[in-house]
Design a protein around this motif. Structure first.
Motif, PDB file in Angstrom:
ATOM      1  N   CYS A  98       0.824  -1.214   0.000  1.00 37.60           N
ATOM      2  CA  CYS A  98       0.000   0.000   0.000  1.00 37.60           C
ATOM      3  C   CYS A  98       0.858   1.264   0.000  1.00 37.60           C
ATOM      4  O   CYS A  98       0.389   2.327  -0.403  1.00 37.60           O
ATOM      5  CB  CYS A  98      -0.921   0.014   1.221  1.00 37.60           C
ATOM      6  N   ARG A  99       2.085   1.128   0.434  1.00 35.93           N
ATOM      7  CA  ARG A  99       2.949   2.289   0.542  1.00 35.93           C
ATOM      8  C   ARG A  99       3.739   2.569  -0.735  1.00 35.93           C
ATOM      9  O   ARG A  99       3.801   3.707  -1.210  1.00 35.93           O
ATOM     10  CB  ARG A  99       3.928   2.081   1.710  1.00 35.93           C
ATOM     11  N   TRP A 100       4.308   1.539  -1.304  1.00 36.50           N
ATOM     12  CA  TRP A 100       5.196   1.695  -2.456  1.00 36.50           C
ATOM     13  C   TRP A 100       4.464   1.460  -3.772  1.00 36.50           C
ATOM     14  O   TRP A 100       3.352   0.931  -3.778  1.00 36.50           O
ATOM     15  CB  TRP A 100       6.387   0.738  -2.325  1.00 36.50           C
ATOM     16  N   PRO A 101       5.059   1.874  -4.908  1.00 38.78           N
ATOM     17  CA  PRO A 101       4.381   1.731  -6.218  1.00 38.78           C
ATOM     18  C   PRO A 101       4.250   0.276  -6.653  1.00 38.78           C
ATOM     19  O   PRO A 101       5.019  -0.233  -7.467  1.00 38.78           O
ATOM     20  CB  PRO A 101       5.301   2.515  -7.163  1.00 38.78           C
ATOM     21  N   CYS A 102       3.258  -0.373  -6.082  1.00 35.48           N
ATOM     22  CA  CYS A 102       2.982  -1.778  -6.385  1.00 35.48           C
ATOM     23  C   CYS A 102       1.738  -1.851  -7.271  1.00 35.48           C
ATOM     24  O   CYS A 102       0.774  -1.100  -7.070  1.00 35.48           O
ATOM     25  CB  CYS A 102       2.768  -2.547  -5.088  1.00 35.48           C
ATOM     26  N   SER A 103       1.722  -2.730  -8.239  1.00 34.00           N
ATOM     27  CA  SER A 103       0.573  -2.852  -9.138  1.00 34.00           C
ATOM     28  C   SER A 103      -0.648  -3.387  -8.392  1.00 34.00           C
ATOM     29  O   SER A 103      -0.516  -4.021  -7.331  1.00 34.00           O
ATOM     30  CB  SER A 103       0.910  -3.782 -10.300  1.00 34.00           C
ATOM     31  N   LEU A 104      -1.819  -3.154  -8.955  1.00 32.50           N
ATOM     32  CA  LEU A 104      -3.055  -3.611  -8.328  1.00 32.50           C
ATOM     33  C   LEU A 104      -3.090  -5.138  -8.262  1.00 32.50           C
ATOM     34  O   LEU A 104      -3.534  -5.709  -7.252  1.00 32.50           O
ATOM     35  CB  LEU A 104      -4.259  -3.083  -9.122  1.00 32.50           C
ATOM     36  N   GLU A 105      -2.618  -5.781  -9.319  1.00 30.96           N
ATOM     37  CA  GLU A 105      -2.613  -7.245  -9.351  1.00 30.96           C
ATOM     38  C   GLU A 105      -1.750  -7.817  -8.231  1.00 30.96           C
ATOM     39  O   GLU A 105      -2.143  -8.758  -7.534  1.00 30.96           O
ATOM     40  CB  GLU A 105      -2.110  -7.755 -10.707  1.00 30.96           C
ATOM     41  N   LYS A 106      -0.567  -7.244  -8.069  1.00 28.27           N
ATOM     42  CA  LYS A 106       0.334  -7.709  -7.010  1.00 28.27           C
ATOM     43  C   LYS A 106      -0.254  -7.417  -5.638  1.00 28.27           C
ATOM     44  O   LYS A 106      -0.137  -8.234  -4.711  1.00 28.27           O
ATOM     45  CB  LYS A 106       1.693  -7.032  -7.160  1.00 28.27           C
ATOM     46  N   THR A 107      -0.897  -6.265  -5.494  1.00 27.69           N
ATOM     47  CA  THR A 107      -1.513  -5.904  -4.216  1.00 27.69           C
ATOM     48  C   THR A 107      -2.618  -6.888  -3.854  1.00 27.69           C
ATOM     49  O   THR A 107      -2.735  -7.310  -2.696  1.00 27.69           O
ATOM     50  CB  THR A 107      -2.094  -4.474  -4.278  1.00 27.69           C
ATOM     51  N   LYS A 108      -3.430  -7.276  -4.833  1.00 30.42           N
ATOM     52  CA  LYS A 108      -4.486  -8.261  -4.585  1.00 30.42           C
ATOM     53  C   LYS A 108      -3.890  -9.591  -4.147  1.00 30.42           C
ATOM     54  O   LYS A 108      -4.410 -10.253  -3.240  1.00 30.42           O
ATOM     55  CB  LYS A 108      -5.333  -8.449  -5.847  1.00 30.42           C
ATOM     56  N   GLU A 109      -2.793  -9.958  -4.789  1.00 32.81           N
ATOM     57  CA  GLU A 109      -2.122 -11.218  -4.450  1.00 32.81           C
ATOM     58  C   GLU A 109      -1.597 -11.184  -3.015  1.00 32.81           C
ATOM     59  O   GLU A 109      -1.781 -12.128  -2.241  1.00 32.81           O
ATOM     60  CB  GLU A 109      -0.970 -11.455  -5.428  1.00 32.81           C
ATOM     61  N   VAL A 110      -0.953 -10.061  -2.674  1.00 35.66           N
ATOM     62  CA  VAL A 110      -0.409  -9.908  -1.320  1.00 35.66           C
ATOM     63  C   VAL A 110      -1.538  -9.852  -0.297  1.00 35.66           C
ATOM     64  O   VAL A 110      -1.424 -10.399   0.809  1.00 35.66           O
ATOM     65  CB  VAL A 110       0.467  -8.640  -1.234  1.00 35.66           C
ATOM     66  N   LYS A 151       1.599   0.055  14.297  1.00 37.19           N
ATOM     67  CA  LYS A 151       1.944   0.587  15.621  1.00 37.19           C
ATOM     68  C   LYS A 151       1.538   2.045  15.803  1.00 37.19           C
ATOM     69  O   LYS A 151       1.512   2.556  16.926  1.00 37.19           O
ATOM     70  CB  LYS A 151       3.447   0.437  15.861  1.00 37.19           C
ATOM     71  N   PHE A 152       1.233   2.730  14.715  1.00 36.39           N
ATOM     72  CA  PHE A 152       0.771   4.120  14.790  1.00 36.39           C
ATOM     73  C   PHE A 152      -0.758   4.218  14.755  1.00 36.39           C
ATOM     74  O   PHE A 152      -1.315   5.313  14.689  1.00 36.39           O
ATOM     75  CB  PHE A 152       1.358   4.937  13.643  1.00 36.39           C
ATOM     76  N   GLY A 153      -1.411   3.072  14.787  1.00 38.05           N
ATOM     77  CA  GLY A 153      -2.873   3.051  14.770  1.00 38.05           C
ATOM     78  C   GLY A 153      -3.466   3.289  13.398  1.00 38.05           C
ATOM     79  O   GLY A 153      -4.627   3.675  13.288  1.00 38.05           O
ATOM     80  N   GLU A 154      -2.677   3.061  12.339  1.00 36.80           N
ATOM     81  CA  GLU A 154      -3.131   3.328  10.971  1.00 36.80           C
ATOM     82  C   GLU A 154      -3.580   2.050  10.275  1.00 36.80           C
ATOM     83  O   GLU A 154      -2.984   0.980  10.459  1.00 36.80           O
ATOM     84  CB  GLU A 154      -2.005   3.956  10.151  1.00 36.80           C
ATOM     85  N   THR A 155      -4.614   2.181   9.441  1.00 40.63           N
ATOM     86  CA  THR A 155      -5.043   1.076   8.595  1.00 40.63           C
ATOM     87  C   THR A 155      -4.319   1.156   7.250  1.00 40.63           C
ATOM     88  O   THR A 155      -3.674   2.164   6.937  1.00 40.63           O
ATOM     89  CB  THR A 155      -6.562   1.133   8.344  1.00 40.63           C
ATOM     90  N   THR A 156      -4.451   0.112   6.468  1.00 44.88           N
ATOM     91  CA  THR A 156      -3.843   0.109   5.132  1.00 44.88           C
ATOM     92  C   THR A 156      -4.456   1.204   4.255  1.00 44.88           C
ATOM     93  O   THR A 156      -3.779   1.771   3.391  1.00 44.88           O
ATOM     94  CB  THR A 156      -4.041  -1.259   4.461  1.00 44.88           C
ATOM     95  N   LEU A 157      -5.732   1.530   4.491  1.00 37.27           N
ATOM     96  CA  LEU A 157      -6.392   2.570   3.699  1.00 37.27           C
ATOM     97  C   LEU A 157      -5.776   3.939   3.971  1.00 37.27           C
ATOM     98  O   LEU A 157      -5.617   4.755   3.054  1.00 37.27           O
ATOM     99  CB  LEU A 157      -7.893   2.592   4.011  1.00 37.27           C
TER     100      LEU A 157
END
Length: 255
Positions: free
Chosen positions: A33-45, A61-67
């Motif tokens: 979610c942070r780095w330039p990863c493709s949508l396909e790879k993100t779905k896989e992960v 640890k900072f109370g943050e969600t992936t969104l």
């Protein structure tokens, strides 16, 4: 031209190969979610993370969600995917920031639009009492401000004071933003006066309805009848205790 086209294709292929190699290092959904990863790879992960026990509401640890992370780094496709996966839109981190705060802070108009359409609450405050519209006004983000001004709660947002008792209009420094907010200022002042009036009415005795008045009148009549009966009984008792005519006259004069 042919050489330029060949170089362009060669560069595109090299970039694709580099990205594929780069994405192989992503072992967590947080990095994807942070780095330039493709949508396909993100779905896989994401699918792999779910198998390992990840839940959409999980936080770092900072109370943050992936969104929130994806919103900070302008990952538009990833954000839409995470919303579909039911990652909480209005979750607040330890500083009180939501995904909407992250998008506004970085001036991501498209992401602000997506979040608002998917239920992001613009009335959630951070630890300093700021709303997202305060941040937009302070940073001079005219397009983001325009998006907030279209919200049905715009007067409530513009009337809200942060921890330093400042409204968005008072924080705005960019001329275009000042002009835009000034057009709403009369409505905001009327709204604030009405809110203050309602607040004062909370500490005043409420007006009685017709049924309450009728009930009070009946109770008053009953009390008067009871008092009269008691007075008559006392007079009868006093008459029984009178032994002379003079005593009777004196008692009647007193009555």
């Amino acid at each position: 031209m042919s050489k330029l086209k060949l170089k362009t294709e060669s560069f595109a292929q090299a970039a694709s190969e580099w990205r594929t190699l780069f994405e192989q290092g992503f072992g967590s959904i947080w990095a994807a979610c942070r780095w330039p990863c493709s949508l396909e790879k993100t779905k896989e992960v994401f699918e792999q993370a779910e198998k390992n026990g990840y839940k959409p509401s999980d936080i770092n640890k900072f109370g943050e969600t992936t969104l929130q992370i994806a919103s900070r780094f302008h990952r538009v496709e990833i954000i839409q995917f995470l919303i579909e996966k039911k990652v909480p839109v209005n979750h607040r981190c330890v500083l009180g920031y939501t995904a909407l705060f992250e998008a506004v802070t970085t001036g991501a108009e498209k992401i602000v639009e997506i979040l608002l359409k998917n239920g992001a609450d613009p009335m959630l405050r951070d630890l300093h009492g700021d709303l997202p519209i305060h941040v937009a006004a302070r940073n001079g983000q005219r397009i983001v401000l325009k998006q907030f001004l279209q919200d049905e709660r715009v007067l409530e947002m513009l009337a809200h004071k942060n921890g330093k008792k400042k409204r968005p209009y008072e924080l705005s420094t960019k001329l275009s933003c000042v002009i835009m907010l000034n057009k709403k200022e009369d409505e905001v002042q009327k709204y604030m006066k009405e809110v203050e009036r309602k607040h004062k009415m909370m500490f005043l005795a409420p007006e009685m309805s017709d049924s309450d008045e009728e009930k009070d009148e009946e109770e008053k009549k009953d009390d008067e009848a009871t008092e009269k009966k008691i007075s008559d009984d006392e007079q009868v008792q006093n008459l029984d205790n009178v032994n002379s005519l003079d005593g009777l006259k004196k008692m009647l004069n007193m009555a």
